[in-house]
Write a protein that holds these residues in place. Structure first.
Motif, PDB file in Angstrom:
ATOM      1  N   ILE A  37       0.865  -1.194   0.000  1.00 59.65           N
ATOM      2  CA  ILE A  37       0.000   0.000   0.000  1.00 59.65           C
ATOM      3  C   ILE A  37       0.894   1.234   0.000  1.00 59.65           C
ATOM      4  CG2 ILE A  37      -1.652   1.336   1.399  1.00 59.65           C
ATOM      5  CD1 ILE A  37      -2.919  -1.111   0.047  1.00 59.65           C
ATOM      6  N   PRO A  38       0.711   2.151  -0.951  1.00 58.94           N
ATOM      7  CA  PRO A  38       1.614   3.304  -1.056  1.00 58.94           C
ATOM      8  C   PRO A  38       1.438   4.282   0.100  1.00 58.94           C
ATOM      9  CG  PRO A  38      -0.155   3.473  -2.658  1.00 58.94           C
ATOM     10  CD  PRO A  38      -0.323   2.149  -1.985  1.00 58.94           C
ATOM     11  N   GLU A  39       2.554   4.880   0.457  1.00 63.85           N
ATOM     12  CA  GLU A  39       2.603   5.769   1.620  1.00 63.85           C
ATOM     13  C   GLU A  39       1.635   6.957   1.478  1.00 63.85           C
ATOM     14  OE1 GLU A  39       3.957   5.298   5.195  1.00 63.85           O
ATOM     15  OE2 GLU A  39       4.666   4.024   3.552  1.00 63.85           O
ATOM     16  N   ASN A  40       1.477   7.461   0.265  1.00 60.18           N
ATOM     17  CA  ASN A  40       0.635   8.656   0.106  1.00 60.18           C
ATOM     18  C   ASN A  40      -0.865   8.359   0.228  1.00 60.18           C
ATOM     19  OD1 ASN A  40       0.273   7.355  -2.332  1.00 60.18           O
ATOM     20  ND2 ASN A  40       0.619   9.164  -3.599  1.00 60.18           N
ATOM     21  N   LYS A  41      -1.228   7.075   0.286  1.00 63.21           N
ATOM     22  CA  LYS A  41      -2.638   6.717   0.503  1.00 63.21           C
ATOM     23  C   LYS A  41      -2.833   6.011   1.839  1.00 63.21           C
ATOM     24  CE  LYS A  41      -4.393   7.329  -3.872  1.00 63.21           C
ATOM     25  NZ  LYS A  41      -3.376   6.967  -4.862  1.00 63.21           N
ATOM     26  N   MET A  42      -1.759   5.887   2.600  1.00 68.31           N
ATOM     27  CA  MET A  42      -1.808   5.073   3.818  1.00 68.31           C
ATOM     28  C   MET A  42      -2.855   5.555   4.815  1.00 68.31           C
ATOM     29  SD  MET A  42      -0.535   2.370   5.092  1.00 68.31           S
ATOM     30  CE  MET A  42       1.049   1.980   4.350  1.00 68.31           C
ATOM     31  N   ARG A  43      -2.935   6.854   5.039  1.00 66.12           N
ATOM     32  CA  ARG A  43      -3.872   7.339   6.060  1.00 66.12           C
ATOM     33  C   ARG A  43      -5.318   7.110   5.635  1.00 66.12           C
ATOM     34  NH1 ARG A  43      -2.458  13.301   7.346  1.00 66.12           N
ATOM     35  NH2 ARG A  43      -3.591  12.983   9.297  1.00 66.12           N
ATOM     36  N   ASP A  44      -5.586   7.177   4.359  1.00 66.96           N
ATOM     37  CA  ASP A  44      -6.936   6.849   3.883  1.00 66.96           C
ATOM     38  C   ASP A  44      -7.265   5.382   4.140  1.00 66.96           C
ATOM     39  OD1 ASP A  44      -6.106   9.226   1.828  1.00 66.96           O
ATOM     40  OD2 ASP A  44      -8.277   9.157   2.137  1.00 66.96           O
ATOM     41  N   TRP A  45      -6.314   4.508   3.851  1.00 64.36           N
ATOM     42  CA  TRP A  45      -6.558   3.078   4.080  1.00 64.36           C
ATOM     43  C   TRP A  45      -6.731   2.785   5.574  1.00 64.36           C
ATOM     44  CZ3 TRP A  45      -8.129  -0.256   0.598  1.00 64.36           C
ATOM     45  CH2 TRP A  45      -7.794  -0.080  -0.744  1.00 64.36           C
ATOM     46  N   VAL A  46      -5.913   3.414   6.391  1.00 64.07           N
ATOM     47  CA  VAL A  46      -6.027   3.188   7.846  1.00 64.07           C
ATOM     48  C   VAL A  46      -7.390   3.673   8.331  1.00 64.07           C
ATOM     49  CG1 VAL A  46      -5.098   3.867  10.103  1.00 64.07           C
ATOM     50  CG2 VAL A  46      -3.541   3.197   8.260  1.00 64.07           C
ATOM     51  N   CYS A  47      -7.795   4.836   7.879  1.00 65.59           N
ATOM     52  CA  CYS A  47      -9.114   5.364   8.253  1.00 65.59           C
ATOM     53  C   CYS A  47     -10.214   4.394   7.827  1.00 65.59           C
ATOM     54  CB  CYS A  47      -9.319   6.734   7.605  1.00 65.59           C
ATOM     55  SG  CYS A  47     -10.897   7.491   8.035  1.00 65.59           S
ATOM     56  N   LEU A  48     -10.134   3.955   6.580  1.00 65.35           N
ATOM     57  CA  LEU A  48     -11.138   3.036   6.036  1.00 65.35           C
ATOM     58  C   LEU A  48     -11.237   1.757   6.887  1.00 65.35           C
ATOM     59  CD1 LEU A  48     -11.164   2.119   2.260  1.00 65.35           C
ATOM     60  CD2 LEU A  48     -11.528   0.407   4.009  1.00 65.35           C
ATOM     61  N   VAL A  49     -10.084   1.169   7.184  1.00 69.65           N
ATOM     62  CA  VAL A  49     -10.071  -0.081   7.959  1.00 69.65           C
ATOM     63  C   VAL A  49     -10.597   0.170   9.382  1.00 69.65           C
ATOM     64  CG1 VAL A  49      -8.547  -1.788   9.040  1.00 69.65           C
ATOM     65  CG2 VAL A  49      -8.248  -1.209   6.627  1.00 69.65           C
ATOM     66  N   GLU A  50     -10.208   1.285   9.967  1.00 70.32           N
ATOM     67  CA  GLU A  50     -10.661   1.558  11.332  1.00 70.32           C
ATOM     68  C   GLU A  50     -12.175   1.744  11.375  1.00 70.32           C
ATOM     69  OE1 GLU A  50      -8.208   4.701  13.002  1.00 70.32           O
ATOM     70  OE2 GLU A  50      -6.565   3.265  13.318  1.00 70.32           O
ATOM     71  N   LYS A  51     -12.726   2.440  10.392  1.00 76.57           N
ATOM     72  CA  LYS A  51     -14.176   2.675  10.394  1.00 76.57           C
ATOM     73  C   LYS A  51     -14.954   1.438   9.966  1.00 76.57           C
ATOM     74  CE  LYS A  51     -13.726   6.953  11.560  1.00 76.57           C
ATOM     75  NZ  LYS A  51     -13.939   7.318  12.979  1.00 76.57           N
ATOM     76  N   GLU A  52     -14.370   0.629   9.080  1.00 70.62           N
ATOM     77  CA  GLU A  52     -15.100  -0.548   8.595  1.00 70.62           C
ATOM     78  C   GLU A  52     -15.078  -1.705   9.585  1.00 70.62           C
ATOM     79  OE1 GLU A  52     -17.061  -1.010   6.126  1.00 70.62           O
ATOM     80  OE2 GLU A  52     -16.608   0.514   4.626  1.00 70.62           O
ATOM     81  N   SER A  53     -13.924  -1.963  10.194  1.00 66.19           N
ATOM     82  CA  SER A  53     -13.767  -3.204  10.962  1.00 66.19           C
ATOM     83  C   SER A  53     -13.108  -3.020  12.320  1.00 66.19           C
ATOM     84  CB  SER A  53     -12.915  -4.189  10.148  1.00 66.19           C
ATOM     85  OG  SER A  53     -11.601  -3.654   9.988  1.00 66.19           O
ATOM     86  N   SER A  54     -12.780  -1.797  12.699  1.00 65.56           N
ATOM     87  CA  SER A  54     -12.015  -1.552  13.933  1.00 65.56           C
ATOM     88  C   SER A  54     -10.702  -2.340  13.953  1.00 65.56           C
ATOM     89  CB  SER A  54     -12.839  -1.879  15.176  1.00 65.56           C
ATOM     90  OG  SER A  54     -14.049  -1.172  15.158  1.00 65.56           O
ATOM     91  N   ARG A  55     -10.146  -2.590  12.759  1.00 66.72           N
ATOM     92  CA  ARG A  55      -8.859  -3.307  12.580  1.00 66.72           C
ATOM     93  C   ARG A  55      -8.925  -4.764  13.011  1.00 66.72           C
ATOM     94  NH1 ARG A  55      -6.454  -0.347  16.462  1.00 66.72           N
ATOM     95  NH2 ARG A  55      -6.931   1.851  16.176  1.00 66.72           N
ATOM     96  N   LYS A  56     -10.111  -5.339  13.002  1.00 62.99           N
ATOM     97  CA  LYS A  56     -10.307  -6.729  13.420  1.00 62.99           C
ATOM     98  C   LYS A  56     -10.359  -7.593  12.161  1.00 62.99           C
ATOM     99  CE  LYS A  56     -13.290  -8.817  16.947  1.00 62.99           C
ATOM    100  NZ  LYS A  56     -13.594 -10.093  16.281  1.00 62.99           N
ATOM    101  N   THR A  57      -9.390  -8.523  12.053  1.00 68.83           N
ATOM    102  CA  THR A  57      -9.271  -9.268  10.792  1.00 68.83           C
ATOM    103  C   THR A  57     -10.475 -10.163  10.509  1.00 68.83           C
ATOM    104  OG1 THR A  57      -8.063 -11.067  11.882  1.00 68.83           O
ATOM    105  CG2 THR A  57      -6.746  -9.321  10.836  1.00 68.83           C
ATOM    106  N   ASP A  58     -11.130 -10.667  11.554  1.00 67.01           N
ATOM    107  CA  ASP A  58     -12.239 -11.610  11.303  1.00 67.01           C
ATOM    108  C   ASP A  58     -13.611 -10.928  11.367  1.00 67.01           C
ATOM    109  OD1 ASP A  58     -12.421 -11.138  14.015  1.00 67.01           O
ATOM    110  OD2 ASP A  58     -13.087 -13.188  14.456  1.00 67.01           O
ATOM    111  N   ALA A  59     -13.616  -9.611  11.244  1.00 65.95           N
ATOM    112  CA  ALA A  59     -14.889  -8.883  11.356  1.00 65.95           C
ATOM    113  C   ALA A  59     -15.894  -9.363  10.312  1.00 65.95           C
ATOM    114  CB  ALA A  59     -14.639  -7.385  11.179  1.00 65.95           C
ATOM    115  N   ILE A  60     -17.120  -9.495  10.744  1.00 66.49           N
ATOM    116  CA  ILE A  60     -18.202  -9.758   9.799  1.00 66.49           C
ATOM    117  C   ILE A  60     -19.341  -8.834  10.202  1.00 66.49           C
ATOM    118  CG2 ILE A  60     -18.983 -11.805  11.091  1.00 66.49           C
ATOM    119  CD1 ILE A  60     -19.545 -12.940   8.127  1.00 66.49           C
TER     120      ILE A  60
END
Ligand SMILES: *[C@@H]1O[C@H](CO)[C@@H](O)[C@H](O)[C@H]1NC(C)=O
Length: 140
Positions: A37-60
């Motif tokens: 994942i490129p550095e210039n998009k990293m904060r967007d991806w982190v935000c997305l993952v935090e809001k979508e799954s709270s960084r939980k890999t098995d989230a459903i």
């Protein structure tokens, strides 16, 4: 040094592959980096993952109104992208189980494919929560 840390994190996660895992913010950053994942998009991806799954890999998520479900860190939808039956399939040629693994290789591969096709706006949580202030990751 960053390389070593990422590699050790991967090894640690590999040893309990199918179990639930919740990343810390910096672990998530290191793993996303490791998977290209490129550095210039990293904060967007982190935000997305935090809001979508709270960084939980098995989230459903809760079942969607069309009967589909969302899987894993990126809450990827099984109507289009993954096959619920255990075999690889649909547009990411992956089983939904693999998208909920603590080894995030397949989840990142599929998320990149979705991004290539639709951009971040494919994710409702990104549209709603990630267009203003983004998470701080400079300490990671
Ligand atoms: C889907 O993935 C499987 C392995 O997981 C592979 O054998 C198969 O060829 C792939 N199919 C396509 C269409 O890429």
């Amino acid at each position: 040094m960053k390389f070593v840390v990422s590699f050790l994190t991967l090894l640690a996660i590999g040893s309990f592959e199918t179990e639930a895992y919740t990343f810390s913010r910096c672990e998530l950053v290191r793993n996303l980096r490791w998977h290209g994942i490129p550095e210039n998009k990293m904060r967007d991806w982190v935000c997305l993952v935090e809001k979508e799954s709270s960084r939980k890999t098995d989230a459903i998520g809760m079942q969607n109104s069309d009967g589909s479900w969302d899987h894993g860190l990126f809450q990827i939808n099984d109507r289009y992208w993954c096959n619920r039956g255990g075999w690889p399939g649909k547009d990411c040629n992956v089983s939904c189980d693999q998208l909920r693994s603590a080894d995030i290789t397949e989840a990142v591969r599929c998320a990149k494919k979705i991004f290539a096709r639709h951009g971040f706006s494919a994710w409702v949580a990104w549209r709603n929560y990630c267009q203003g202030a983004l998470p701080h990751i400079s300490h990671c």
